[in-house]
Design a protein around this motif. Structure first.
Motif, PDB file in Angstrom:
ATOM      1  N   ALA A 149       0.545  -1.372   0.115  1.00 51.91           N
ATOM      2  CA  ALA A 149      -0.172   0.118   0.004  1.00 51.91           C
ATOM      3  C   ALA A 149       1.314   1.136   0.454  1.00 51.91           C
ATOM      4  CB  ALA A 149      -0.647  -0.117   1.184  1.00 51.91           C
ATOM      5  N   VAL A 150       1.642   1.377   0.847  1.00 52.58           N
ATOM      6  CA  VAL A 150       3.001   2.930   1.025  1.00 52.58           C
ATOM      7  C   VAL A 150       3.249   2.884  -0.575  1.00 52.58           C
ATOM      8  CG1 VAL A 150       4.696   3.738   2.185  1.00 52.58           C
ATOM      9  CG2 VAL A 150       2.980   2.160   3.241  1.00 52.58           C
ATOM     10  N   LEU A 151       3.963   1.731  -1.187  1.00 54.48           N
ATOM     11  CA  LEU A 151       4.103   1.934  -2.498  1.00 54.48           C
ATOM     12  C   LEU A 151       4.006   2.431  -2.902  1.00 54.48           C
ATOM     13  CD1 LEU A 151       6.483  -1.286  -2.501  1.00 54.48           C
ATOM     14  CD2 LEU A 151       8.364   1.285  -2.605  1.00 54.48           C
ATOM     15  N   SER A 152       2.492   2.029  -3.114  1.00 54.14           N
ATOM     16  CA  SER A 152       1.508   1.758  -4.201  1.00 54.14           C
ATOM     17  C   SER A 152       1.049   3.716  -4.075  1.00 54.14           C
ATOM     18  CB  SER A 152       0.461   0.906  -4.578  1.00 54.14           C
ATOM     19  OG  SER A 152       0.409  -0.630  -4.499  1.00 54.14           O
ATOM     20  N   ASP A 153       0.943   3.943  -2.972  1.00 51.82           N
ATOM     21  CA  ASP A 153       0.650   5.928  -3.060  1.00 51.82           C
ATOM     22  C   ASP A 153       1.627   6.529  -3.108  1.00 51.82           C
ATOM     23  OD1 ASP A 153      -1.489   4.264  -1.550  1.00 51.82           O
ATOM     24  OD2 ASP A 153      -0.920   5.041   0.428  1.00 51.82           O
ATOM     25  N   ASP A 154       3.024   5.483  -2.721  1.00 51.38           N
ATOM     26  CA  ASP A 154       4.175   6.813  -3.584  1.00 51.38           C
ATOM     27  C   ASP A 154       4.467   6.867  -4.995  1.00 51.38           C
ATOM     28  OD1 ASP A 154       6.427   7.682  -2.912  1.00 51.38           O
ATOM     29  OD2 ASP A 154       7.168   5.906  -4.147  1.00 51.38           O
TER      30      ASP A 154
END
Length: 387
Positions: free
Chosen positions: A318-323
């Motif tokens: 999720a964090v990588l996708s948000d980034d």
């Protein structure tokens, strides 16, 4: 983002392997020891220059050869990028980008992003702090590749400072006055690099926290509240070292944090000389996992530990996708379904089915959940055949 082509030369068990891959789900099915994990390991290695299976690159090079090559074509939107990485046993890696050499190998970091789910993930919950520090640092490298250089520099300084402390300790035990004339310089170097790592880790923990809580609730069907906090050796002298939300905010100021590290090293200098090790810095810190207010390590059941480990990986995704403006990384599920009960298996499969690319391995076809139906390769005797 997805990997469209993958080729391996003298990587692990493969003298030569060329694969065309599609978006969606691809399963590699075969008995243990046939080489299916080697394929997904190569994709994951491109993201962080580290393996989820071994600590040394030497094991990645096929026995009897001098080096291995991983080549992958990554597609982001409609743009294609060719990444090539040469792993040379005992020497620094070499890289090429779109067939042109790069001056710094880390310039290709972050082009192929992936999140790996594997049986080893249970160590994130049940294992030593080193596993959790590595989890944070590898995710940081994917988010900010420059931190790979900071991390390498910190490790080098830590070794040099440790050697000085050990020699000083030997001199003290022999009754001589140790020469600490250069220690102040090393303190400053260690604090400068260490402050960047600690600040970046704490920022990452803050970003992971809501995703971990939500993912754990989904994987476990609401059975418990999962939380993260950062434990720093800087705070250990005043309490248990676990940073409060207010302390976390103060520890994201890199300059102030570097000054605090230098001060702490000065206060601990005598103890460090006696023990011959650096007692404060990111190498002493930990990611604290709690479940229902209790430490997950030692209190969580086997199933709860698996749910927490899965939540950490799902939060990473999720964090990588948000980034990356919603462009998720490649999801790699390495023989993980065989480790899960039916309920967790189905929940995980449902949660990841929408990823742009999922690469999974399984020993038998029955271990591939119905939610993850797609392309399938059979791996046997070093041969990889598309069904």
């Amino acid at each position: 983002m997805y990997v469209a082509n993958l080729s391996l030369h003298d990587f692990r068990s493969y003298p030569e392997l060329v694969l065309t891959l599609d978006p969606g789900v691809t399963a590699f099915v075969g008995n243990n020891g046939q080489g299916k994990t080697n394929i997904v390991e190569a994709v994951a290695y491109l993201g962080t220059f580290s393996s989820h299976r071994v600590a040394s690159d030497t094991a990645l090079v096929r026995h009897g050869t001098g080096g291995a090559v991983i080549r992958a074509k990554a597609v982001r939107d409609t743009r294609e990028t060719l990444v090539e990485l040469e792993i040379v046993a005992g020497r620094a890696n070499r890289a090429r980008l779109n067939r042109a050499p790069v001056s710094r190998t880390r310039d290709v970091l972050g082009i192929v992003r992936s999140v790996v789910f594997a049986p080893e993930d249970l160590e994130l919950v049940k294992g030593d702090p080193q596993a959790r520090r590595r989890f944070l640092d590898e995710l940081l490298v994917l988010l900010a590749p420059r931190l790979a250089g900071v991390r390498s520099e910190y490790d080098k300084i830590l070794r040099q400072r440790g050697a000085l402390l050990k020699s000083a300790g030997v001199a003290r035990r022999r009754g001589a006055t140790p020469d600490l004339s250069t220690l102040d310089v090393w303190d400053g170097h260690l604090a400068a690099a260490g402050a960047q790592l600690v600040a970046a880790r704490i920022d990452l923990v803050q970003r992971l926290r809501p995703h971990v809580a939500r993912s754990y609730e989904e994987v476990s069907a609401g059975q418990g509240e999962a939380r993260l906090s950062y434990r720093s050796a800087l705070l250990a002298q005043d309490g248990d070292g676990e940073a409060s939300l207010e302390e976390e905010g103060a520890m994201t100021d890199v300059s102030a944090l570097a000054e605090r590290l230098v001060t702490a090293m000065g206060e601990l200098r005598s103890a460090e000389v006696d023990r011959g090790v650096s007692l404060v810095g990111p190498h002493r810190d930990d990611l604290v996992l709690t479940l229902g207010g209790l430490p997950a390590k030692g209190y969580a059941s086997h199933g709860e530990s698996w749910s927490f480990a899965l939540a950490l990986r799902l939060a990473s995704y999720a964090v990588l996708s948000d980034d990356d403006d919603g462009a998720g990384p490649v999801l790699i599920l390495d023989d993980v379904f065989a480790e899960l009960d039916v309920r967790r298996r189905d929940r995980l499969a449902t949660m990841v089915a929408g990823a742009e690319q999922v690469l999974l391995t399984a020993a038998v076809p029955e271990d591939v959940p119905a939610h993850l139906d797609g392309a399938r390769f059979t791996v046997a005797g070093g041969e990889v055949t598309r069904e």
